[in-house]
Write a protein that holds these residues in place. Structure first.
Motif, mmCIF file in Angstrom:
data_model
loop_
_atom_site.group_PDB
_atom_site.id
_atom_site.type_symbol
_atom_site.label_atom_id
_atom_site.label_comp_id
_atom_site.label_asym_id
_atom_site.label_seq_id
_atom_site.Cartn_x
_atom_site.Cartn_y
_atom_site.Cartn_z
ATOM 1 N N TYR A 45 52.644 34.848 45.755
ATOM 2 C CA TYR A 45 51.499 34.444 45.098
ATOM 3 C C TYR A 45 51.441 33.067 44.425
ATOM 4 O O TYR A 45 50.750 32.198 44.428
ATOM 5 C CB TYR A 45 51.139 35.469 44.058
ATOM 6 N N ARG A 48 50.950 30.419 47.376
ATOM 7 C CA ARG A 48 49.676 30.310 47.491
ATOM 8 C C ARG A 48 48.876 29.189 47.115
ATOM 9 O O ARG A 48 47.869 28.939 47.572
ATOM 10 C CB ARG A 48 48.647 31.641 47.462
ATOM 11 N N LEU A 83 45.881 31.270 59.376
ATOM 12 C CA LEU A 83 46.905 31.814 58.890
ATOM 13 C C LEU A 83 46.803 32.011 57.335
ATOM 14 O O LEU A 83 47.035 33.077 56.881
ATOM 15 C CB LEU A 83 48.225 31.524 59.468
ATOM 16 N N PRO A 84 46.826 31.085 56.618
ATOM 17 C CA PRO A 84 47.010 31.152 55.107
ATOM 18 C C PRO A 84 45.760 31.716 54.537
ATOM 19 O O PRO A 84 45.972 32.728 53.700
ATOM 20 C CB PRO A 84 46.900 29.373 54.673
ATOM 21 N N ILE A 109 44.292 34.495 56.179
ATOM 22 C CA ILE A 109 44.363 35.940 56.654
ATOM 23 C C ILE A 109 45.487 36.451 55.641
ATOM 24 O O ILE A 109 45.498 37.399 55.033
ATOM 25 C CB ILE A 109 44.967 35.867 58.043
ATOM 26 N N VAL A 110 46.503 35.580 55.240
ATOM 27 C CA VAL A 110 47.609 36.013 54.515
ATOM 28 C C VAL A 110 46.992 36.577 53.087
ATOM 29 O O VAL A 110 47.525 37.254 52.425
ATOM 30 C CB VAL A 110 48.612 34.888 54.350
ATOM 31 N N GLY A 115 44.189 37.214 52.286
ATOM 32 C CA GLY A 115 43.319 38.302 52.459
ATOM 33 C C GLY A 115 41.840 37.907 52.135
ATOM 34 O O GLY A 115 40.950 38.573 51.377
ATOM 35 N N ASP A 151 37.900 36.689 52.720
ATOM 36 C CA ASP A 151 36.824 37.409 53.191
ATOM 37 C C ASP A 151 36.690 36.872 54.845
ATOM 38 O O ASP A 151 36.728 35.927 54.967
ATOM 39 C CB ASP A 151 35.412 37.049 52.750
ATOM 40 N N PRO A 152 36.680 37.912 55.917
ATOM 41 C CA PRO A 152 36.752 37.505 57.164
ATOM 42 C C PRO A 152 35.481 36.743 57.640
ATOM 43 O O PRO A 152 35.622 36.069 58.328
ATOM 44 C CB PRO A 152 36.709 38.946 57.986
ATOM 45 N N HIS A 153 34.430 37.362 57.000
ATOM 46 C CA HIS A 153 33.182 36.299 57.299
ATOM 47 C C HIS A 153 33.252 34.783 57.111
ATOM 48 O O HIS A 153 32.721 34.085 57.449
ATOM 49 C CB HIS A 153 31.975 36.849 56.535
ATOM 50 N N ARG A 181 46.144 23.321 57.872
ATOM 51 C CA ARG A 181 46.447 24.559 57.531
ATOM 52 C C ARG A 181 47.115 24.503 56.028
ATOM 53 O O ARG A 181 46.976 25.631 55.258
ATOM 54 C CB ARG A 181 47.878 25.062 58.316
#
Lengths: 305, 223
Positions: free
Chosen positions: B76, B79, B102-103, B105-106, B108, B110-112, B150
């Motif tokens: 954490y 990040r 990647l960061p 997704i890592v 978490g 929101d996928p949208h 990234r």
């Protein structure tokens, strides 16, 4: 939030599935080894279950013969038979009267003429008690026998338990053997999955290192490996089931033939629903555990430099 | 943002990588760390990203004391820091888009939101047209820019770069410096370890020099 959580898991699941299909040979080999390993104890279990089912068909032999006292009148015997018939442990009762017993004895013994010389029938009346299927276990039969001995009309109660006891003892031994074998082979599955996952972890060392650098938690990094292990375990269990089904299919001809020779309609059965669930569940669980152990150990060794 | 007080780093075997370093960097500053290789630049960056722990001294980054940061909190903590590596550290089995995502997704995200945020980062480094390509097909300068995209896609308040222009020619390094200056103007704290004198002269920012594990000069905050 919850929706995203499931979405993420679904993504990892399909990502892992994709990874497994991209290396079909390696995946197949792992799944095949797991499948054969699981098929061994499952196959023995199926064999034992079938023998036990067959033994249940022989429960008639677990019958108890009640030889009644000579002076009991026919009407009391009918009453006694009715009483015994109502016991929950009893399936049905056959009554062989003294006359019938004498007739049968004459027919079977070949002493017909000699018996005619006797001035009275020396044979006692006989009640043949057939225990219910649920009471066919030797201990329960023993209890039933004790109960039946308490009736005043009964002179002698006889139960030939030795062969039932021996069969049950043998099956029990086989069952324990399967358990021990299953435990040993479960460890083998753990090692197989663990080794596969160990290689996968080492192959993706760079990815793990980078993921750690950008703040990926261990749980996040573990997830795809756990899915891979669980999936391979599940597929292995599925394969084991198919191998069993195939084996039984191959044996069904000879079994039919043999059963036919004994005038039986016996058919070998595959794992029941619960046993199938147990097999698949153990496959998945072993896969998960194997990958969890391997990934936990090797993840710690990979730290960014 | 970064506060080092009497920080020592000694590796097993007695080698001192950092000796008594005192350093204070405010939020929003842009700072160059320079010095010969082996002077302790990389060690300093490793301490700031919690790859290594200081042996002694007080090191506070982004409000967290690095000596006392529990292991499980490290992800954490990281990040909040974007890192640009000299060797890019891209994943070659996935596209530029997936590398930059990647960061997100890592953490978490929101996928949208992911496609929009990835494209915004790629646009910033001028690589929007190459999102579907694999890193191996890109030039060294382009790969470095993917690495930068990234590092910033999560909008971290602190951006670290280790020799970001180490392997590319001077025209490309100017472009990359402009990117970092741009982040700095947007309020990001930027820390660049480099021995590229040209880069340092052009940027006109605060410069800290390390020599044999010690901090030997600090130009102070730029005007």
């Amino acid at each position: 939030m919850i929706k995203n959580y499931f979405l993420r898991h679904a993504q990892v699941f399909f990502y892992t599935l994709g990874q497994l299909t991209r290396t079909p040979v390696a995946t197949f080999l792992t799944v095949a080894v797991i499948g054969i390993t699981l098929a061994l104890p499952a196959g023995l279990y199926v064999a034992i279950e079938n023998v036990q089912r067959l033994a249940r068909g022989w429960e008639d032999n677990g019958q108890i013969s009640l030889f009644l006292k000579q002076d009991v009148p026919g009407s009391s015997i009918e009453k006694l038979a009715e009483k015994i018939r109502r016991l929950p442990a009893v399936s049905w009762v056959d009554y062989v009267s003294r006359d019938a017993a004498l007739a049968e004895f004459k027919r079977l013994s070949g002493f017909g003429e000699a018996l005619n010389a006797l001035d009275r029938n020396p044979l006692p009346a006989l009640l043949v008690v057939h225990p219910a299927a649920a009471y066919s276990h030797p201990d329960k039969l023993q209890t039933l026998l004790k109960d039946l001995r308490r009736y005043n009309e009964v002179d002698l109660a006889q139960l030939d338990l030795d062969w039932v006891r021996r069969l049950h003892a043998m099956l029990e031994l086989a069952r324990q053997g399967v358990l021990i074998l299953a435990a040993g082979l479960a460890v083998a599955v753990l090692l197989i999955v663990g080794n596969t996952i160990r290689l996968a972890v080492l192959n993706r060392r760079d990815e793990i290192e980078i993921t750690k650098l950008i703040g990926g938690t261990n749980a996040f990094i573990r997830r795809p490996f756990l899915y891979a292990g669980t999936l391979q375990g599940l597929l292995g269990a599925l394969l084991a089931w198919l191998l069993l089904a195939l084996g039984l299919l191959l044996l069904s001809g000879p079994v039919d033939n043999l059963a036919g020779l004994y005038g039986s309609r016996f058919e070998a059965e595959n794992l029941g629903f619960l046993a199938t669930l147990t097999l698949i569940g153990s496959g998945g669980l072993l896969g998960w555990l194997g990958s969890r152990l391997a990934v936990g150990r090797h993840l710690r060794a990979i730290e960014p430099r | 943002m970064i506060q080092f007080t009497h920080v020592f780093k000694r590796y097993p075997g007695g080698f001192d990588a950092l000796r008594n370093v005192n350093l204070q960097i405010q939020a929003g500053e842009m700072v160059f760390i320079t010095g010969h290789s082996g002077a302790g630049k990389s060690t300093l960056l490793k301490l700031i990203t919690a790859i290594e722990r200081p042996t002694r001294g007080d090191a506070v980054v982004n409000g967290k004391n690095l000596l006392r940061l529990p292991r499980r909190r490290i992800p954490y903590f990281r990040r909040e820091i974007g890192v640009v590596f000299q060797d890019h550290k891209l994943l070659f089995d996935r596209t530029v888009f997936d590398n930059v995502a990647l960061p997100l997704i890592v953490t978490g995200a929101d996928p949208h939101d992911i496609p929009r945020r990835v494209r915004a980062a790629l646009e910033m480094v001028g690589l929007l047209s190459k999102e579907k390509m694999y890193p191996i097909t890109l030039s060294g300068g382009e790969q470095q820019r993917v690495g930068i995209a990234r590092a910033v896609v999560n909008k971290p308040p602190l951006l670290l770069a280790d020799e970001p222009t180490g392997n590319i020619d001077s025209k490309l390094s100017d472009e990359i410096l402009d990117l970092f200056l741009d982040f700095h103007h947007h309020g990001v704290t930027v820390l660049i370890a480099t021995h590229d004198g040209h880069l340092i002269n052009r940027a006109r920012q605060r410069v800290i020099e390390l020599k044999q594990a010690e901090l030997v000069s600090d130009s102070g905050a730029a005007a």
